[in-house]
Design a protein around this motif. Structure first.
Motif, short mmCIF file in Angstrom:
data_model
loop_
_atom_site.label_atom_id
_atom_site.label_comp_id
_atom_site.label_asym_id
_atom_site.label_seq_id
_atom_site.Cartn_x
_atom_site.Cartn_y
_atom_site.Cartn_z
N ASN A 30 73.58 -29.69 78.20
CA ASN A 30 73.37 -29.89 79.64
C ASN A 30 74.50 -29.26 80.46
N LEU A 33 74.13 -25.42 80.45
CA LEU A 33 73.12 -24.97 81.41
C LEU A 33 73.68 -25.06 82.84
N PHE A 43 71.16 -17.01 79.82
CA PHE A 43 71.61 -17.47 78.51
C PHE A 43 72.28 -16.32 77.74
N VAL B 79 64.10 -20.19 87.65
CA VAL B 79 65.02 -21.24 87.19
C VAL B 79 64.45 -21.95 85.98
N THR B 82 65.03 -19.94 82.97
CA THR B 82 66.44 -20.05 82.54
C THR B 82 66.65 -21.38 81.84
N ASN B 83 66.16 -22.45 82.45
CA ASN B 83 66.26 -23.77 81.80
C ASN B 83 65.70 -23.71 80.38
N ASP B 85 65.35 -21.23 78.31
CA ASP B 85 66.18 -20.49 77.34
C ASP B 85 67.25 -21.40 76.74
N PHE B 86 67.88 -22.20 77.56
CA PHE B 86 68.96 -23.09 77.08
C PHE B 86 68.37 -24.24 76.26
N TRP B 88 65.45 -24.33 74.66
CA TRP B 88 64.86 -23.86 73.41
C TRP B 88 65.95 -23.47 72.40
N ASP B 89 67.05 -22.93 72.90
CA ASP B 89 68.16 -22.61 72.00
C ASP B 89 68.70 -23.89 71.36
N PHE B 90 68.79 -24.94 72.15
CA PHE B 90 69.28 -26.22 71.61
C PHE B 90 68.33 -26.73 70.53
N VAL B 91 67.03 -26.59 70.77
CA VAL B 91 66.05 -27.01 69.76
C VAL B 91 66.23 -26.20 68.48
N GLN B 92 66.42 -24.90 68.67
CA GLN B 92 66.56 -24.02 67.51
C GLN B 92 67.81 -24.29 66.69
N GLU B 94 70.02 -27.20 67.07
CA GLU B 94 70.48 -28.57 66.80
C GLU B 94 69.39 -29.63 66.67
N ARG B 100 57.61 -25.28 71.54
CA ARG B 100 57.95 -24.48 72.73
C ARG B 100 57.41 -25.14 74.00
N LEU B 110 63.14 -30.66 84.74
CA LEU B 110 64.52 -30.50 85.21
C LEU B 110 64.55 -29.83 86.58
N GLU B 129 69.16 -35.34 76.54
CA GLU B 129 70.27 -34.38 76.40
C GLU B 129 70.42 -33.55 77.67
N PHE B 130 69.29 -33.28 78.33
CA PHE B 130 69.34 -32.47 79.56
C PHE B 130 69.19 -33.33 80.82
#
Lengths: 357, 183
Positions: A30, A33, A43, B79, B82-83, B85-86, B88-92, B94, B100, B110, B129-130
């Motif tokens: 969070n 971002l 990103f 936006v 962009t949200n 991307d961040f 989905w990277d976290f899912v990938q 952690e 998706r 968000l 988390e977000f």
């Protein structure tokens, strides 16, 4: 903008920001971002995406399609999800399965390699390769087969080969919605990939294609075929002969012709050239056979998840569903995981999830 | 009064839409709550191959009700991407589990500042988390009940239906006790 301002904006301490910038710690997602939004960065601009053990991907593409970055990216996403299943694999993890030292496309080399593979799977030099033979070899090579229902038209690929370098594991996705001869060729093609993990990109694809052809229609058969086809007087009779030979081996007539001409090139003989009506004859030949999914699963619309799992588990001797079952139960994962890892529509993933948990 | 939008994930949609009709795009309560899905949910429901417990999703009534989506401007869309991307990277890296589309739901919520209804544990963790507000389906039913949009009999029927088809939300027992101790 200084570190204090960043810290205030993100509601963290100045020390935390300092640690991020000195690579001593990484922000929680969070905060990462929020940092991106504050600095107006994407990103890719903000995060160095260094992944030394990124999943390695090879496709069995459909004719006329082109592999793009998003195809590879999506398959790598599946690969990252697959990592979680590795601890549940039933394989011996201390030893590597045997692979080829220096795979190449030399005709004589391929003849020797495929002859050895035939010997390993207890198959004579010119005996017909069956699904069972190929499936057994996958298991011995510690490759996990994942059955897929990707339809006949929608996809760029008909098979995906995912190798995870960190665990040295191999996962082979095979689309069951496909012509039985093509499917057999893809299985042989994927076996070629499993035996040549040192190759990548076009080299890997070309080797796997040549390996598959040489395994399914070996040199000894090609030699005989060359003579027999040339003995036919008319073009129609030559085509009919190729179709007969394909039928005998349950492989595509294109494989028969391709391998016969490779043999001819190796020997310095002239190619066998068939008239255009060969393509029509192949189309008619293919019409005689069901797709593998129809042959194996029957009317899929009436098939429930349990039957799908049982039938594919038996047919491919795959440990995949057992791995999935254990992981889903132990980690309390939802249908989303099944959807990604099996690359299937959510409703199907829910049915599979419900059956496995 | 402006609408109070709530995003409903696919699993929650499947658990409610056949009983509370129409589920989506139907304001209720003093706060003008209104439930939405994302267009991607329709893609999720398409192309199924196996026999499903939810064949009704292909009926005209439901297809029609799934045609309304939250409106987002071009800037908001950027936006959201962009949200995503961040997230989905976290899912990938952690939190394997959410799909998706699940990640896209969090990305929308968000940006729009709206809650998401889901019973998926990984999606709930992802939302937290977000810092996206998240609630289970039973909490949504509680809101509906308090807004006179679903009476106790209906709620009870829904829970019985989940049990009958073997599609219960995670933590059903705990959430029932918390939100509907009378049931």
């Amino acid at each position: 903008m200084n570190q204090t301002a960043v810290a205030e904006s993100l509601d963290v301490t100045k020390e935390a920001v300092s640690q991020w910038l000195n690579a001593k710690s990484f922000p929680r997602p969070n905060k990462l971002l929020k940092l991106a939004k504050l600095l107006q960065l994407s990103f890719e601009e903000l995060v160095i995406n260094d992944e030394p053990n990124a999943p390695l991907i090879a496709f069995r593409k459909k004719a006329g399609t082109k592999t793009k970055d998003h195809h590879i990216g999506k398959a790598q996403e599946i690969g990252r999800f697959l990592r979680h299943l590795v601890p549940y694999l039933p394989f011996e993890t201390l030893e590597m399965p045997p692979v080829l030292k220096s795979p190449n496309r030399d005709y004589e080399y391929l003849r020797q390699v495929t002859s050895k593979v035939r010997c390993d799977i207890h198959l004579g030099e010119i005996e017909t390769v069956d699904f069972d033979h190929l499936i057994r070899r996958f298991t011995e090579l510690q490759a996990v087969v994942v059955p897929a229902l990707w339809g006949t038209k929608q996809r760029h690929e008909n098979a995906i080969h995912i190798h995870l370098p960190d665990s040295q594991t191999t996962w082979v996705y095979l689309n069951l919605d496909t012509n039985i001869h093509d499917f057999k060729f893809w299985m042989a093609h994927e076996l070629g990939h499993c035996l040549s993990p040192s190759l990548s990109g076009d080299d890997a694809e070309d080797f796997a294609d040549d390996f598959a052809g040489a395994l399914l229609f070996p040199s000894a058969l090609a030699e005989k075929a060359y003579t027999e086809i040339n003995q036919q007087r008319t073009s129609a009779a030559k085509i009919q002969k190729v179709i007969e030979l394909a039928d005998e081996q349950t492989i595509s007539p294109y494989t028969v012709l391709g391998q016969t001409n490779k043999y001819a090139a190796y020997k310095g003989f002239s190619d066998i050239e068939l008239s255009r009506s060969f393509h029509g004859a192949v189309t008619n030949f293919n019409k005689r056979f069901h797709n593998l999914s129809d042959a194996l699963l029957g009317d899929i619309q009436k098939l429930d998840a349990r039957e799908f799992i049982n039938k594919t588990e038996n047919a491919f001797e795959t440990p995949f569903f057992e791995l999935l079952r254990k992981y889903l139960k132990e980690q309390n994962k939802g249908p989303g995981y099944v959807q990604v890892v099996m690359d299937m529509p959510l409703l199907d993933a829910r049915s599979i999830h419900s059956e496995l948990t | 009064m402006p609408q109070s939008k709530i995003l409903v994930d696919t699993n929650s949609y499947l658990r409610l839409a056949q009983t509370i009709r129409p589920l989506l795009f139907m304001p209720f309560g003093d706060n003008e709550y209104c439930l939405y899905i994302l267009p991607e949910l329709n893609d999720e429901l398409a192309n199924r191959r196996l026999n499903s417990k939810f064949p009704w999703v292909d009926e005209e009534e439901y297809i029609e009700n799934r045609k309304s989506f939250p409106t987002v401007g071009r800037k908001q869309k950027r936006v959201i991407l962009t949200n995503f991307d961040f997230i989905w990277d976290f899912v990938q890296t952690e939190l394997s589990g959410p799909s998706r589309v699940d990640a896209l739901y969090i990305a929308y919520a968000l940006e729009l500042g709206v809650p998401v209804v889901t019973d998926d544990q990984d999606m709930t963790e992802l939302a937290k988390e977000f810092e996206v507000p998240v609630m289970p389906t039973l909490k949504l039913l509680k809101v509906m009940h308090e807004s006179n949009h679903a009476d106790l009999k209906k709620v009870k029927g829904i829970v019985e239906y989940w049990r009958a088809i073997g599609d219960c939300p995670a933590n059903l027992h705990r959430d029932l006790k918390k939100f509907f101790p009378e049931l």
